[in-house]
Design an enzyme around this catalytic site. Structure first.
Site, PDB file in Angstrom:
ATOM      1  N   SER A 400       0.649  -1.223  -0.270  1.00  0.00           N
ATOM      2  CA  SER A 400       0.150   0.037  -0.028  1.00  0.00           C
ATOM      3  C   SER A 400       0.540   0.689   0.052  1.00  0.00           C
ATOM      4  O   SER A 400       1.964   1.798   0.758  1.00  0.00           O
ATOM      5  CB  SER A 400      -0.728   0.430   1.568  1.00  0.00           C
ATOM      6  OG  SER A 400      -1.661  -1.265   1.686  1.00  0.00           O
ATOM      7  N   CYS A 572      -7.042  -1.395   7.495  1.00  0.00           N
ATOM      8  CA  CYS A 572      -5.984  -1.568   7.446  1.00  0.00           C
ATOM      9  C   CYS A 572      -4.983  -2.776   7.829  1.00  0.00           C
ATOM     10  O   CYS A 572      -4.347  -2.039   8.458  1.00  0.00           O
ATOM     11  CB  CYS A 572      -5.287  -0.015   5.925  1.00  0.00           C
ATOM     12  SG  CYS A 572      -3.614  -1.362   5.174  1.00  0.00           S
ATOM     13  N   ASP A 617      -8.026  -2.359   3.289  1.00  0.00           N
ATOM     14  CA  ASP A 617      -7.212  -3.164   2.686  1.00  0.00           C
ATOM     15  C   ASP A 617      -6.562  -3.441   3.183  1.00  0.00           C
ATOM     16  O   ASP A 617      -5.581  -3.488   4.172  1.00  0.00           O
ATOM     17  CB  ASP A 617      -6.234  -1.712   2.205  1.00  0.00           C
ATOM     18  CG  ASP A 617      -4.497  -1.919   1.207  1.00  0.00           C
ATOM     19  OD1 ASP A 617      -5.101  -2.921   1.068  1.00  0.00           O
ATOM     20  OD2 ASP A 617      -4.256  -0.735   0.868  1.00  0.00           O
ATOM     21  N   TRP A 619      -4.903  -7.769   4.507  1.00  0.00           N
ATOM     22  CA  TRP A 619      -4.049  -9.232   3.781  1.00  0.00           C
ATOM     23  C   TRP A 619      -4.489 -10.164   5.042  1.00  0.00           C
ATOM     24  O   TRP A 619      -4.136  -9.797   6.055  1.00  0.00           O
ATOM     25  CB  TRP A 619      -2.565  -8.535   3.683  1.00  0.00           C
ATOM     26  CG  TRP A 619      -2.381  -7.807   4.410  1.00  0.00           C
ATOM     27  CD1 TRP A 619      -1.317  -8.693   4.810  1.00  0.00           C
ATOM     28  CD2 TRP A 619      -1.865  -6.388   4.668  1.00  0.00           C
ATOM     29  NE1 TRP A 619      -0.794  -7.578   5.785  1.00  0.00           N
ATOM     30  CE2 TRP A 619      -0.953  -6.236   5.832  1.00  0.00           C
ATOM     31  CE3 TRP A 619      -2.456  -5.483   3.776  1.00  0.00           C
ATOM     32  CZ2 TRP A 619      -0.541  -4.986   6.200  1.00  0.00           C
ATOM     33  CZ3 TRP A 619      -1.656  -4.304   4.237  1.00  0.00           C
ATOM     34  CH2 TRP A 619      -1.126  -3.916   5.501  1.00  0.00           C
TER      35      TRP A 619
END
Length: 620
Positions: A400, A572, A617, A619
């Site tokens: 990012s 995020c 965002d 992961w």
């Protein structure tokens, strides 16, 4: 996740027409997987006397799909990955758009779909599900049920289980039988170049030969820009980890980006590991070679750019750091001269409970990469060209972007933590990209290290109206995109715009060790750009405090901002735990302050996501 791939199977007597073939492939956790799975189906097809080829849909006109019926006994298998908020991968986007807009008649087109997804994400396998449903709606014949792979548990196991039922269904549908050939089938042949001009040899380029010497825009995955590293500094003041801030110089590249986008970088494998593989196999790594497809009609001429050297292939093109998948062990087993080692390798590649358990403990839990396997199985001596054929491609890593182009038009900032730890076998595991980036130090002598990179657009965006409040939740390196957002809000303020409340929830272990960007954030707070800086120091007291606890503490203020003031929420970082816990905290706030039932709260935040007011965002 990202990746997509489709594969055409046809009767051996028929020649597949390349224009009719699709395949999908792209970035995120599963990066190489869809393409790899499609290639495995191609190899399997040979065992059934069928001809197969894997193809990238970006390279074909997918509106020609209806013509597949012109090839007798043919079918297309789509390996479709999902990433982000249920999005198709970059190379599947055009095909996805076509499916949404077409009314073509696909009657007579035989198909099957395997989806690659991750259950920690909201829209699990959305692209695979949509493809399966839409192709049937258009009249296509579903030869076998949709397969759903979950990377949160074991994607490969899901694929193997699906494949074991898929092939009998295909055989029954077409009236064919397995040929009985269960041996390892080579797809590529080795060509050694003894007298080649080294100017004709690939040295790490992704597409055009010599593209690193003569750089020409536009820059993308096939043509990355070599960005000089202008800043590389350690962010944390203590602790045993290394968190870093890196700045890439994109002056003169014509690269444009927005706050919230991702930067993709192509790393290089550790030279020590590459050399040890060469030594273990007794190979001159500087031999110039090509691996050439044995199927002359295939659109995939080589598994990676050729001609090249073994050293370049193992350094730039092949994933030598990850744990090998079962098909690699199966194909390599024939080269183990010790019967016990060969039997164990075949067992690990099998679907038996004993084999699964052995693969789980010996490969996955022990984190053995290909070098560790070669070291721990001394009788295993595969030809290096076959090893290179079997290993998956080394993929770009996505970060990012931690800057705003309004403030930093000529540089892209990265915030990352270096991955390094000791595995069960006592070996040190080092993350390929983060260790490679860490070593790109800026020197006084003027020499600048470069990083092959390009920008991938994202949907993670600040509100169109600067007056909308924003609530940002980003512990650890999840702070990255919010550094760009905060810089942009400061710039908007300078432009005289009416900027709404800008609230950040950050988390780290210790205030005195890993409070990332502390100075910058406190300065933004003093300047009134950050209206609220909330930091959870998880280990500075006996009981752990995380960002979700701080959210609950400020529940009245947050509910007012969300429910009455049209605030946008951004999350995020880690998908598996943090993003879920934050989700739960918001549900509880809606229930406790807003008086909603749990079902209503879940529905409320789902609607916010649909409206683009709750963006992630994340992961895993």
């Amino acid at each position: 996740m990202e990746d997509g791939e489709s594969q055409l199977l046809s009767d051996e007597g028929q020649t597949p027409e390349p224009l009719l073939v699709p395949h999908f492939n792209s970035p995120s956790p599963f990066i190489w997987t869809a393409e790899e799975f499609a290639n495995r189906l191609v190899k399997d097809a040979h065992r059934y006397g069928m001809k197969g080829m894997a193809a990238d849909p970006e390279e074909y006109d997918m509106s020609e799909l209806s013509r597949l019926k012109e090839i007798p006994n043919s079918m297309a298998v789509f390996c479709m990955a999902t990433y982000g908020e249920g999005d198709p991968t970059d190379n599947a986007q055009e095909f996805y758009d076509w499916m949404q807009g077409t009314d073509d008649d696909l009657e007579g087109v035989n198909f099957a779909v395997f989806g690659l997804g991750n259950k920690t994400y909201e829209h699990f396998n959305a692209t695979g599900k949509y493809t399966d449903k839409r192709l049937a709606e258009l009249g296509g014949k579903r030869v076998f049920d949709l397969g759903l792979g979950d990377d949160d548990s074991n994607l490969e196991e899901d694929f193997i289980s699906w494949k074991e039922q898929f092939w009998p269904a295909v055989c029954e549908f077409f009236g064919v039988e397995a040929t009985g050939e269960d041996s390892s089938i080579r797809q590529f042949e080795l060509v050694v170049h003894n007298d080649i001009n080294m100017n004709q040899v690939y040295t790490g380029e992704m597409g055009r030969l010599k593209s690193f010497q003569t750089q020409k825009p536009p820059f993308d995955s096939k043509n990355p820009f070599l960005a000089p590293v202008s800043v590389n500094r350690k962010l944390n003041k203590g602790g045993n980890r290394h968190l870093m801030h890196i700045e890439l110089d994109i002056m003169d590249s014509k690269i444009r980006y927005d706050a919230g986008d991702h930067v993709a970088v192509y790393p290089i494998n550790d030279a020590v590991v590459v050399n040890r593989i060469g030594e273990r196999l007794g190979v001159d790594l500087d031999t110039a070679i090509s691996l050439r497809n044995l199927d002359e009609e295939s659109n995939k001429k080589h598994p990676f750019p050729c001609p090249t050297t073994y050293r370049t292939a193992l350094s730039h093109y092949l994933d030598i750091n990850n744990k090998p998948r079962k098909n690699v062990l199966y194909d390599l087993a024939q080269y183990a001269s010790d019967p016990q080692e060969q039997e164990n390798m075949r067992k690990m590649a099998s679907a038996s409970p004993e084999g699964k358990a052995l693969y789980q403990s010996w490969v996955l839990d022990s984190e053995r990469n290909i070098l560790a396997i070669l070291e721990d199985l001394p009788s295993l001596n595969p030809p290096i060209d076959h090893l290179c054929e079997l290993l998956p491609r080394l993929q770009a890593r996505y970060y990012s972007i931690a800057s705003s182009s309004k403030v930093h038009p000529n540089s892209i900032h990265i915030c990352a933590v270096v991955i390094e730890y000791t595995t069960e076998t006592g070996r040190v595991y080092k993350g390929v990209a983060t260790n490679w980036l860490k070593n790109k130090e800026v020197t006084e002598n003027g020499h600048k290290h470069t990083v092959p990179m390009y920008v991938r657009r994202s949907q993670f965006r600040l509100p169109f109206k600067p007056s909308n409040p924003v609530i940002m939740i980003g512990p650890g390196t999840g702070i990255a995109p919010f550094m760009g957002f905060i810089q942009e809000r400061a710039w908007q303020k300078e432009q005289g715009k009416d900027v709404g409340e800008t609230i950040l929830y950050f988390g780290c272990r210790h205030k005195n060790e890993d409070f990332l960007y502390q100075q910058e954030l406190e300065e933004f707070e003093r300047a009134g750009v950050l209206t609220q800086l909330n930091v959870a120091f998880s280990r500075d007291q006996e009981h752990k405090i995380y960002v979700q606890h701080l959210l609950k503490k400020n529940k009245e203020q947050l509910w007012k901002l969300i429910h009455s003031n049209n605030a946008h929420i951004y999350v995020c970082g880690d998908a598996r735990n943090m993003a879920r816990d934050v989700h739960t905290a918001f549900y509880e706030i809606a229930e406790e302050v807003g008086g909603l039932t749990h079902t209503q709260a879940v529905d409320y935040f789902k609607k916010l996501m649909t409206k683009g007011r709750y963006s992630q965002d994340v992961w895993s």
